[in-house]
Design a protein around this motif. Structure first.
Motif, PDB file in Angstrom:
ATOM      1  N   TRP A  70       0.796  -1.229   0.000  1.00  0.00           N
ATOM      2  CA  TRP A  70       0.000   0.000   0.000  1.00  0.00           C
ATOM      3  C   TRP A  70       0.823   1.270   0.000  1.00  0.00           C
ATOM      4  CZ3 TRP A  70       0.098   2.988   4.533  1.00  0.00           C
ATOM      5  CH2 TRP A  70       0.491   2.349   5.708  1.00  0.00           C
ATOM      6  N   ILE A  71       2.044   1.265   0.457  1.00  0.00           N
ATOM      7  CA  ILE A  71       2.851   2.493   0.434  1.00  0.00           C
ATOM      8  C   ILE A  71       3.149   2.939  -0.997  1.00  0.00           C
ATOM      9  CG2 ILE A  71       5.103   3.457   1.061  1.00  0.00           C
ATOM     10  CD1 ILE A  71       3.154   3.331   3.368  1.00  0.00           C
ATOM     11  N   PRO A  72       3.623   2.041  -1.898  1.00  0.00           N
ATOM     12  CA  PRO A  72       3.845   2.505  -3.276  1.00  0.00           C
ATOM     13  C   PRO A  72       2.578   2.990  -3.962  1.00  0.00           C
ATOM     14  CG  PRO A  72       5.004   0.468  -2.908  1.00  0.00           C
ATOM     15  CD  PRO A  72       4.131   0.688  -1.722  1.00  0.00           C
ATOM     16  N   SER A  73       1.443   2.429  -3.593  1.00  0.00           N
ATOM     17  CA  SER A  73       0.193   2.884  -4.193  1.00  0.00           C
ATOM     18  C   SER A  73      -0.111   4.327  -3.783  1.00  0.00           C
ATOM     19  CB  SER A  73      -0.942   1.960  -3.764  1.00  0.00           C
ATOM     20  OG  SER A  73      -2.156   2.381  -4.327  1.00  0.00           O
ATOM     21  N   ILE A  74       0.123   4.652  -2.516  1.00  0.00           N
ATOM     22  CA  ILE A  74      -0.100   6.020  -2.046  1.00  0.00           C
ATOM     23  C   ILE A  74       0.891   6.974  -2.703  1.00  0.00           C
ATOM     24  CG2 ILE A  74       0.021   7.505  -0.011  1.00  0.00           C
ATOM     25  CD1 ILE A  74      -0.971   5.054   1.608  1.00  0.00           C
ATOM     26  N   VAL A  75       2.166   6.563  -2.758  1.00  0.00           N
ATOM     27  CA  VAL A  75       3.189   7.417  -3.368  1.00  0.00           C
ATOM     28  C   VAL A  75       2.925   7.580  -4.860  1.00  0.00           C
ATOM     29  CG1 VAL A  75       5.664   7.637  -3.802  1.00  0.00           C
ATOM     30  CG2 VAL A  75       4.865   6.836  -1.593  1.00  0.00           C
ATOM     31  N   HIS A  76       2.395   6.532  -5.503  1.00  0.00           N
ATOM     32  CA  HIS A  76       2.055   6.621  -6.931  1.00  0.00           C
ATOM     33  C   HIS A  76       1.009   7.711  -7.171  1.00  0.00           C
ATOM     34  CE1 HIS A  76       1.669   5.019 -11.015  1.00  0.00           C
ATOM     35  NE2 HIS A  76       0.349   5.139 -10.869  1.00  0.00           N
ATOM     36  N   ARG A  77       0.015   7.772  -6.306  1.00  0.00           N
ATOM     37  CA  ARG A  77      -1.004   8.812  -6.435  1.00  0.00           C
ATOM     38  C   ARG A  77      -0.420  10.199  -6.184  1.00  0.00           C
ATOM     39  NH1 ARG A  77      -6.701   6.616  -4.898  1.00  0.00           N
ATOM     40  NH2 ARG A  77      -6.422   4.416  -5.324  1.00  0.00           N
ATOM     41  N   MET A  78       0.452  10.293  -5.174  1.00  0.00           N
ATOM     42  CA  MET A  78       1.040  11.599  -4.872  1.00  0.00           C
ATOM     43  C   MET A  78       1.954  12.073  -6.007  1.00  0.00           C
ATOM     44  SD  MET A  78       1.673  11.420  -0.715  1.00  0.00           S
ATOM     45  CE  MET A  78       3.324  10.950  -0.916  1.00  0.00           C
ATOM     46  N   THR A  79       2.775  11.183  -6.555  1.00  0.00           N
ATOM     47  CA  THR A  79       3.661  11.597  -7.649  1.00  0.00           C
ATOM     48  C   THR A  79       2.857  11.939  -8.893  1.00  0.00           C
ATOM     49  OG1 THR A  79       4.008   9.277  -8.276  1.00  0.00           O
ATOM     50  CG2 THR A  79       5.663  10.308  -6.839  1.00  0.00           C
ATOM     51  N   GLY A  80       1.777  11.209  -9.136  1.00  0.00           N
ATOM     52  CA  GLY A  80       0.922  11.545 -10.281  1.00  0.00           C
ATOM     53  C   GLY A  80       0.300  12.917 -10.136  1.00  0.00           C
ATOM     54  N   GLY A  81      -0.178  13.225  -8.930  1.00  0.00           N
ATOM     55  CA  GLY A  81      -0.746  14.553  -8.687  1.00  0.00           C
ATOM     56  C   GLY A  81       0.300  15.650  -8.795  1.00  0.00           C
ATOM     57  N   ALA A  82       1.499  15.396  -8.256  1.00  0.00           N
ATOM     58  CA  ALA A  82       2.559  16.401  -8.318  1.00  0.00           C
ATOM     59  C   ALA A  82       3.023  16.638  -9.751  1.00  0.00           C
ATOM     60  CB  ALA A  82       3.740  15.968  -7.452  1.00  0.00           C
ATOM     61  N   LEU A  83       3.185  15.554 -10.502  1.00  0.00           N
ATOM     62  CA  LEU A  83       3.634  15.709 -11.889  1.00  0.00           C
ATOM     63  C   LEU A  83       2.584  16.409 -12.750  1.00  0.00           C
ATOM     64  CD1 LEU A  83       5.345  12.245 -12.374  1.00  0.00           C
ATOM     65  CD2 LEU A  83       6.483  14.467 -12.296  1.00  0.00           C
ATOM     66  N   SER A  84       1.322  16.074 -12.552  1.00  0.00           N
ATOM     67  CA  SER A  84       0.282  16.750 -13.341  1.00  0.00           C
ATOM     68  C   SER A  84       0.147  18.209 -12.900  1.00  0.00           C
ATOM     69  CB  SER A  84      -1.049  16.018 -13.225  1.00  0.00           C
ATOM     70  OG  SER A  84      -1.494  15.999 -11.891  1.00  0.00           O
ATOM     71  N   GLY A  85       0.299  18.483 -11.610  1.00  0.00           N
ATOM     72  CA  GLY A  85       0.281  19.877 -11.148  1.00  0.00           C
ATOM     73  C   GLY A  85       1.427  20.678 -11.729  1.00  0.00           C
TER      74      GLY A  85
END
Length: 174
Positions: A70-85
């Motif tokens: 579950w940690i990589p899944s959370i980080v995956h969402r955060m990096t996706g949001g940061a990169l799209s931002g």
């Protein structure tokens, strides 16, 4: 009757027969006396807040053991949001001031920075991009029903972390 017992339908047949007999008899519902009182509409929020205070608190994430599932899944969402931002922010900045945010000005600005800042900036941008990319491939493999056991999930998780570290070092040194 012997064939019904052999199949195991004796009890359901008895229940069906009894339910038909009960359906013909009148059903008497018990009346309960409940005291009610009229409340103004503004009291609804107070009642709701009092009910929320009496609810049990669900356990917080800090009591759970951190897992590679579950940690990589959370980080995956955060990096996706940061990169799209970051993409949307740069795109809007380019639309607002195209003369300031064109490629020539950005290259000129970065060339004037100290080497330590350049390497830190490269790592800052490369690590989330590579992690999100490699973890996206991991998620695609799950969509193809690959590595869908605990051992496979841990192996792919550590592979993503290793590939991210090696790729980040490689991009920073370019």
């Amino acid at each position: 009757m012997m064939s019904i017992r052999a199949v195991g339908l004796g009890a359901p047949m008895r229940q069906a027969t009894l339910s038909r007999a009960l359906a013909r008899s009148p059903v008497v519902l018990a009346k309960r006396n409940v005291q009610t009182e009229s409340q103004p509409p503004s009291a609804a929020i107070d009642i709701l807040n009092k009910q929320r205070l009496r609810r049990p608190t669900s356990p917080h994430m800090t009591i759970y053991q951190w897992q590679m599932t579950w940690i990589p899944s959370i980080v995956h969402r955060m990096t996706g949001g940061a990169l799209s931002g970051l993409l949307y922010g740069f795109s809007l900045a380019y639309l607002v001031a195209p003369g300031t945010f064109d490629s020539a000005h950005i290259v000129e600005f970065v060339a004037g920075l100290p080497d330590v800042v350049k390497y830190a900036g490269k790592a800052f941008f490369a690590a989330p991009l590579l992690f999100h990319s490699f973890n996206g491939v991991r998620h695609l493999s799950w969509d193809m029903i690959k590595f869908m056991n605990v051992k496979g999930m841990y192996q792919t998780g550590y592979t993503v972390l290793a590939a991210t570290a090696i790729g980040t070092v490689g991009l920073v040194l370019m």
